[in-house]
Design a protein around this motif. Structure first.
Motif, PDB file in Angstrom:
ATOM      1  N   ASP A   1      -3.149   3.082  -7.303  1.00  0.00           N
ATOM      2  CA  ASP A   1      -3.241   4.853  -7.291  1.00  0.00           C
ATOM      3  C   ASP A   1      -2.046   6.164  -6.996  1.00  0.00           C
ATOM      4  O   ASP A   1      -2.212   6.531  -7.562  1.00  0.00           O
ATOM      5  N   ARG A   2      -1.305   5.214  -6.381  1.00  0.00           N
ATOM      6  CA  ARG A   2      -0.104   5.771  -5.541  1.00  0.00           C
ATOM      7  C   ARG A   2       1.063   4.501  -5.430  1.00  0.00           C
ATOM      8  O   ARG A   2       1.100   3.243  -5.597  1.00  0.00           O
TER       9      ARG A   2
ATOM     10  N   GLY B   1      -7.737   0.003  -6.175  1.00  0.00           N
ATOM     11  CA  GLY B   1      -8.030   1.137  -6.223  1.00  0.00           C
ATOM     12  C   GLY B   1      -7.424   2.476  -5.444  1.00  0.00           C
ATOM     13  O   GLY B   1      -6.956   3.517  -5.420  1.00  0.00           O
ATOM     14  N   SER B   2      -7.041   1.124  -4.179  1.00  0.00           N
ATOM     15  CA  SER B   2      -6.663   2.350  -2.722  1.00  0.00           C
ATOM     16  C   SER B   2      -6.252   1.811  -1.757  1.00  0.00           C
ATOM     17  O   SER B   2      -6.223   0.025  -2.212  1.00  0.00           O
TER      18      SER B   2
ATOM     19  N   THR C   1       0.548  -1.359   0.156  1.00  0.00           N
ATOM     20  CA  THR C   1      -0.139  -0.150   0.163  1.00  0.00           C
ATOM     21  C   THR C   1       1.016   1.309   0.270  1.00  0.00           C
ATOM     22  O   THR C   1       0.002   2.414   0.457  1.00  0.00           O
TER      23      THR C   1
ATOM     24  N   GLU D   1      -9.309  -0.864  -0.596  1.00  0.00           N
ATOM     25  CA  GLU D   1      -9.353  -1.745  -0.749  1.00  0.00           C
ATOM     26  C   GLU D   1      -8.159  -2.948  -1.212  1.00  0.00           C
ATOM     27  O   GLU D   1      -8.487  -4.318  -1.719  1.00  0.00           O
ATOM     28  N   THR D   2      -7.190  -2.830  -0.831  1.00  0.00           N
ATOM     29  CA  THR D   2      -6.058  -3.586  -1.688  1.00  0.00           C
ATOM     30  C   THR D   2      -5.665  -4.408  -0.649  1.00  0.00           C
ATOM     31  O   THR D   2      -5.790  -5.642  -0.262  1.00  0.00           O
TER      32      THR D   2
ATOM     33  N   ARG E   1      -1.547  -1.496  -4.333  1.00  0.00           N
ATOM     34  CA  ARG E   1      -2.729  -0.143  -5.192  1.00  0.00           C
ATOM     35  C   ARG E   1      -2.276   0.621  -6.294  1.00  0.00           C
ATOM     36  O   ARG E   1      -0.988   0.313  -6.461  1.00  0.00           O
TER      37      ARG E   1
END
Lengths: 265, 239
Positions: free
Chosen positions: A122-123, A181-182, A100, A185-186, A120
């Motif tokens: 998104d980042r 997605g985040s 994450t 979520e991961t 994740r």
């Protein structure tokens, strides 16, 4: 430093706090303690381990600043990480890394030491930073890369280009199993996958022995003495004299940008 | 036989002339000389090597005709190529093979001994010809194949079916990094890639050590004595 929680048959190991989770001797000892605790749990042969972290980083690698102030600690950290990774490889249960945050160098290696990597998208990225900070990857790191990164081009890109690998690029390279997605979520997906795996009811001891056999080259590389490949060549103007070869990381002291580079997220 | 040119921070090594660039002892010595020259250049730790060739061939492999007339030269060529490939693997700079013609057998191995393989797609192929000429591929060639070709099916196709691998097929198999419309475009692209890589400013010595570690199994096999698999069956009419 790290916490260990049990949820049903899932062990959740978390690197805590908002720092970089640098793999210094203390954190490495804490994680190894947690693994020992997991092994001694009576239900461990029907369990799964999920490793994750708080904050912006999964782990930003060894504590290079600490090694700069006390060079013998470099060998101590390397030994403790080798021990931890050997432990993870022989762990009598499937393992999932829920990445994450950024995972660099030894931190990237720690993630790869798990059977599944969920990340994740998104980042954050996976980053073998050594080339950028002018350190040579130890042979045992390379052995893990060879086992976990399949295509020759991807192996080259990981080891020789120090690419910053996003989750989706990781998917292409086969390093990442699924992206989410985040951070939330991961971790959720890791828990879900863990529960699915547990439901299959495999015997953890058999599983662990299988994994050891599959990754025997990595175990072999961990076990062998390879201080020779840990040397850094002296390119004159950049480093102190070549008599410092034994201390791999002393070299970056002259170059503030080296320490700055891996911290620059 | 071969020329070495420097363009900014790029070394351009070219196998010259319109022949097959067979890796006979003389050409192998010339290539090794060029590599030695590159290593001793003061700016080498910030450079890059591009290897290419004139004409229809990158290299058509060992000089089998020469080996037939003097069998002891077979071992000489094998030993010189091992030395050259080990040199390329430890070279303190990234390497690109701009494959603008056929690369067969030892010539294919030479191309694969580079970090990046760029190839023209309009003509030419990569070809492990040994099966077709009834030779067994040496174990160290196989070590290179295993490191550079990931999929089991692709390895089988290259080694056991002696497939003539076009650039497009090479892309699918992961042997070729990118393909181009002509020889000139391939070289241009190699130069462009070379300049990009050099711009990243990586230390060549660290890079070379990393590559050695990544390819340590290949170096190990190159170093080992395995004359048993080097037997040459003479099939007369084919050679």
């Amino acid at each position: 430093m790290c916490t260990l929680e049990k949820r049903g048959r899932l062990f959740l190991l978390k690197l805590t706090g908002d720092g970089e989770h640098r793999l210094n001797p203390t954190l490495l000892d804490n994680i190894r303690s947690a693994i020992t605790q997991i092994r001694s749990d009576p239900s461990s042969s029907q369990s799964v381990l999920i490793t994750t972290s708080d904050g912006k980083f999964f782990s930003n690698g060894y504590d290079l600043a600490l090694a700069a102030s006390d060079p013998p600690l470099r060998a101590v950290m390397a030994a403790k990480l080798q021990s931890l990774v050997a432990d993870l490889i022989s762990l009598p249960m499937p393992t999932i890394a829920a990445v994450t945050g950024h995972a660099s160098a030894a931190g990237f290696l720690l993630a790869m030491s798990h059977d599944y990597i969920l990340m994740r998208r998104d980042r954050g990225f996976l980053y073998m930073s050594e080339l950028d900070i002018e350190l040579v990857l130890p042979a045992w790191f390379m052995s893990m890369i060879r086992m976990k990164v399949v295509s020759p081009a991807a192996k080259r890109d990981v080891a020789l280009t120090a690419e910053k690998i996003t989750a989706d690029r990781g998917l292409e390279m086969g390093i990442v199993d699924s992206s989410h997605g985040s951070a939330g979520e991961t971790v959720e997906a890791a828990v879900k996958l863990g529960e699915e795996i547990v439901r299959r009811g495999a015997d953890g001891h058999v599983y662990g022995r299988m994994r050891e056999t599959l990754l025997r080259e990595v175990l072999h590389a961990i076990g062998s003495n390879e201080s020779a490949s840990n040397g850094v060549r002296n390119s004159g103007s950049k480093f102190w004299s070549s008599s410092w070869r034994t201390s791999t990381w002393s070299a970056f002291l002259l170059l503030p940008r080296c320490v700055g580079r891996s911290a620059r997220f | 036989m071969c020329t070495l040119e420097k363009r900014g921070q790029l070394f351009l090594l070219k196998l010259t002339g319109n022949g097959e660039h067979r890796l006979n002892p003389t050409l192998l010595d010339n290539l090794r000389s060029a590599i030695t020259q590159i290593r001793s250049d003061p700016s080498s730790s910030r450079s890059l090597l591009i290897t290419t060739s004139d004409g229809k061939f990158f290299s058509n492999g060992y000089d089998l005709a020469l080996a037939e007339s003097d069998p002891s030269l077979r071992v000489v060529m094998d030993s010189k190529l091992r030395s050259l490939v080990a040199d390329l693997i430890s070279l303190p700079m990234p390497t690109i093979a701009a494959v603008t013609g056929h690369a067969s057998a030892a010539g294919f191995v030479l191309a694969m001994s580079h970090d990046y393989v760029l190839m023209r797609r309009d003509r030419g192929f990569l070809y492990m010809s040994e099966l077709d000429i009834e030779l067994v591929i040496p174990a160290w060639f196989v070590a290179v194949i295993r490191m550079k070709i990931g999929s089991p099916a692709a390895r089988r196709d290259v080694m056991l079916t002696a497939e003539k691998v076009t650039a497009e097929r090479g892309l699918e198999m992961g042997i070729v990094d990118s393909s181009y419309g002509s020889a000139a475009e391939t070289i241009e692209a190699a130069i462009k890639l070379g300049e990009e890589i050099v711009r990243r400013g990586v230390d060549g010595y660290v890079y070379g050590r990393m590559r050695e570690t990544l390819l340590k199994q290949v170096l190990h096999t190159i170093g080992s004595n395995e004359s048993a698999s080097n037997r040459m069956r003479n099939s007369g009419s084919k050679l």
